[in-house]
Design an enzyme around this catalytic site. Structure first.
Site, PDB file in Angstrom:
ATOM      1  N   PRO A  78       0.954  -1.182   0.118  1.00 55.11           N
ATOM      2  CA  PRO A  78       0.091   0.025   0.185  1.00 55.11           C
ATOM      3  C   PRO A  78       0.832   1.294   0.175  1.00 55.11           C
ATOM      4  O   PRO A  78       1.515   1.503   0.998  1.00 55.11           O
ATOM      5  CB  PRO A  78      -0.901  -0.303   1.259  1.00 55.11           C
ATOM      6  CG  PRO A  78       0.156  -1.117   2.463  1.00 55.11           C
ATOM      7  CD  PRO A  78       0.747  -1.951   1.346  1.00 55.11           C
ATOM      8  N   ASP A 122       5.840   2.097   1.942  1.00 53.15           N
ATOM      9  CA  ASP A 122       4.841   1.098   2.140  1.00 53.15           C
ATOM     10  C   ASP A 122       4.282   1.286   3.713  1.00 53.15           C
ATOM     11  O   ASP A 122       4.747   1.488   4.511  1.00 53.15           O
ATOM     12  CB  ASP A 122       5.768  -0.248   2.383  1.00 53.15           C
ATOM     13  CG  ASP A 122       4.898  -1.063   2.554  1.00 53.15           C
ATOM     14  OD1 ASP A 122       3.539  -1.136   2.860  1.00 53.15           O
ATOM     15  OD2 ASP A 122       5.245  -2.435   2.088  1.00 53.15           O
ATOM     16  N   HIS A 123       3.092   1.723   3.418  1.00 56.07           N
ATOM     17  CA  HIS A 123       2.231   2.001   4.670  1.00 56.07           C
ATOM     18  C   HIS A 123       1.906   0.894   5.763  1.00 56.07           C
ATOM     19  O   HIS A 123       1.533   1.241   6.867  1.00 56.07           O
ATOM     20  CB  HIS A 123       0.764   2.709   4.133  1.00 56.07           C
ATOM     21  CG  HIS A 123       0.382   3.886   5.262  1.00 56.07           C
ATOM     22  ND1 HIS A 123       0.619   3.850   6.406  1.00 56.07           N
ATOM     23  CD2 HIS A 123      -0.302   5.067   4.762  1.00 56.07           C
ATOM     24  CE1 HIS A 123       0.310   5.037   6.968  1.00 56.07           C
ATOM     25  NE2 HIS A 123      -0.162   5.670   6.065  1.00 56.07           N
ATOM     26  N   ARG A 124       2.388  -0.368   5.268  1.00 57.02           N
ATOM     27  CA  ARG A 124       2.176  -1.369   6.144  1.00 57.02           C
ATOM     28  C   ARG A 124       3.523  -1.391   7.134  1.00 57.02           C
ATOM     29  O   ARG A 124       3.429  -1.774   8.542  1.00 57.02           O
ATOM     30  CB  ARG A 124       2.226  -2.848   5.610  1.00 57.02           C
ATOM     31  CG  ARG A 124       1.400  -3.032   4.680  1.00 57.02           C
ATOM     32  CD  ARG A 124       1.420  -4.283   3.633  1.00 57.02           C
ATOM     33  NE  ARG A 124       2.823  -4.181   2.824  1.00 57.02           N
ATOM     34  CZ  ARG A 124       3.392  -5.091   2.459  1.00 57.02           C
ATOM     35  NH1 ARG A 124       2.625  -6.550   2.109  1.00 57.02           N
ATOM     36  NH2 ARG A 124       4.509  -4.910   1.580  1.00 57.02           N
TER      37      ARG A 124
END
Length: 421
Positions: free
Chosen positions: A215, A391-393
């Protein structure tokens, strides 16, 4: 003795390779470690040296074919022996071991073993050296056309078989390849179809995988880098640093390494299978390079351990190697964070796609001289935009912003680097 040479394991988990160009022909005599072919993997173009001295009895693939690791490439008749007139040997389950006392080469990148069992590097052919005499051609056999590596790469990209071009005694040129790639008159003359192959094909697949797996989120900052530009001007005048190309990208690279020390999650990766976040204690810094084969991202190992001068030299070396098409698979694997200099194209910023497996990528825009608020007044200053995709994770907005502001802080005031660790 008949000996079969199969496509070796090229490392990095690669399962196949595309045959770019044969450099030998059936019936031709070859020496130990003579380059047989160029193959292209998802990582790089690799030369395959011959593990035997002998004659080529059969080529098992054609240029453009995809060959699986372990599949037959060439059948040899070893030196000093004659091939049987008709029979062709059945392929063994595993490649045969060489005869006792025979010399054998390491398959990729190294030469034969010395007496102590250590690999010997193959010597590079000098550009001006006289080529070895070609073996006599059999009756009716056509001489392979001559061409340079860039022309061969262009031919591969455009899907042109060099062996079909009629150019007489002269070498094949880019114009010959481009002319052969044009559509036949029966088609629409306004449309050119270019086969999707090689690096461009693998890059496209990797970008789709990255875009639909991680994401993506992005954040930007535009900053005054006048002090950094002044520092670079001083370094350029320093005679002790002549020959070292220290530019804005070098300072950005150093700033990124320092900032990753404070926000290491931006250098980590998401391991879905193990349900773990893998966070290395080092920085393998990738740099995006546009080449005639497509976009590649080689990396500088342990960039965080290098001085500013060492970092400048390392970046220059990987960029030069990438543009020469001479990167190894190892140089294209294992990166932890990437920077891309879009400013060289006159672009101010953008939203770069993550290099697959990495948590962050920083785009550096063009440095522009423009009016800017400085010490309560408006003055002409050097200004640049930094664009961070992440990466928003792995990182939240606060962590990404903190990382970006650390990078920006070093570029605003290079002396700030003394405060980061």
């Amino acid at each position: 003795m008949i000996q079969e040479f199969r496509l070796p394991d090229l490392g990095e988990g690669l399962t196949d390779a595309e045959l770019v160009q044969w450099l030998v022909a059936e019936g031709e005599a070859v020496a130990l470690n003579q380059t047989l072919a160029e193959v292209e993997t998802a990582k790089a173009v690799v030369e395959l040296p011959s593990p035997f001295a002998g004659a080529v009895q059969r080529l098992h693939a054609a240029a453009g074919d995809t060959v699986a690791v372990g599949a037959p490439l060439i059948t040899f008749t070893l030196a000093g022996e004659d091939a049987p007139p008709q029979a062709e040997p059945a392929p063994p389950a595993e490649p045969e071991a060489p005869a006792p006392g025979a010399r054998q080469a390491t398959l990729v990148g190294y030469g034969a073993l010395d007496r102590a069992g250590h690999p010997q590097r193959r010597a590079r052919r000098a550009a001006a050296a006289e080529p070895p005499p070609s073996p006599p051609r059999r009756e009716g056999e056509r001489e392979r056309p001559r061409s340079s590596p860039p022309v061969r790469r262009l031919a591969k990209t455009l899907g042109v078989d060099l062996a079909t071009l009629e150019v007489g005694e002269r070498p094949i040129t880019r114009a010959d390849v481009e002319a052969a790639a044009r559509p036949a008159p029966a088609g629409d003359p306004r449309v050119t179809r270019i086969p999707i192959r090689g690096v461009r094909k693998h890059t496209a697949a990797a970008m789709v995988r990255s875009a639909f797996t991680a994401p993506h989120a992005a954040t930007f900052v535009t900053i005054d880098v006048t002090e950094t530009q002044r520092l670079l001007d001083e370094l350029a005048r320093d005679r002790a640093l002549q020959g070292h190309r220290i530019g804005i990208l070098t300072v950005v690279a150093k700033a990124v390494c320092l900032a990753l020390g404070r926000t290491p999650v931006l250098g980590s990766r998401w391991d879905e299978a193990a349900t773990e976040i893998v966070q290395p204690s080092y920085v393998n810094l990738g740099v995006a390079v546009a080449t005639d084969r497509g976009l590649v991202v080689p990396n500088v190992p342990d960039a965080d351990a290098l001085s500013l001068v060492e970092l400048a030299d390392a970046l220059a070396e990987v960029v030069t190697t990438a543009r020469a098409g001479a990167l190894t698979p190892a140089q294209l694997s294992g990166g932890t964070f990437t920077i891309t200099n879009v400013g060289v194209f006159g672009v101010d910023g953008g939203v770069p796609i993550l290099n697959p497996g990495e948590a962050g990528i920083l785009a550096v825009g063009a440095v522009r001289r423009q009016p800017w608020e400085h010490e309560g007044a408006v003055a002409l200053r050097d200004v640049v935009t930094l664009s961070l995709s992440f990466d928003h994770r792995l990182a939240d907005g606060a962590e990404a912003a903190g990382f970006l502001m650390d990078v920006a802080g070093v570029l605003r005031a290079p002396g700030r680097a003394m405060l980061l660790r």
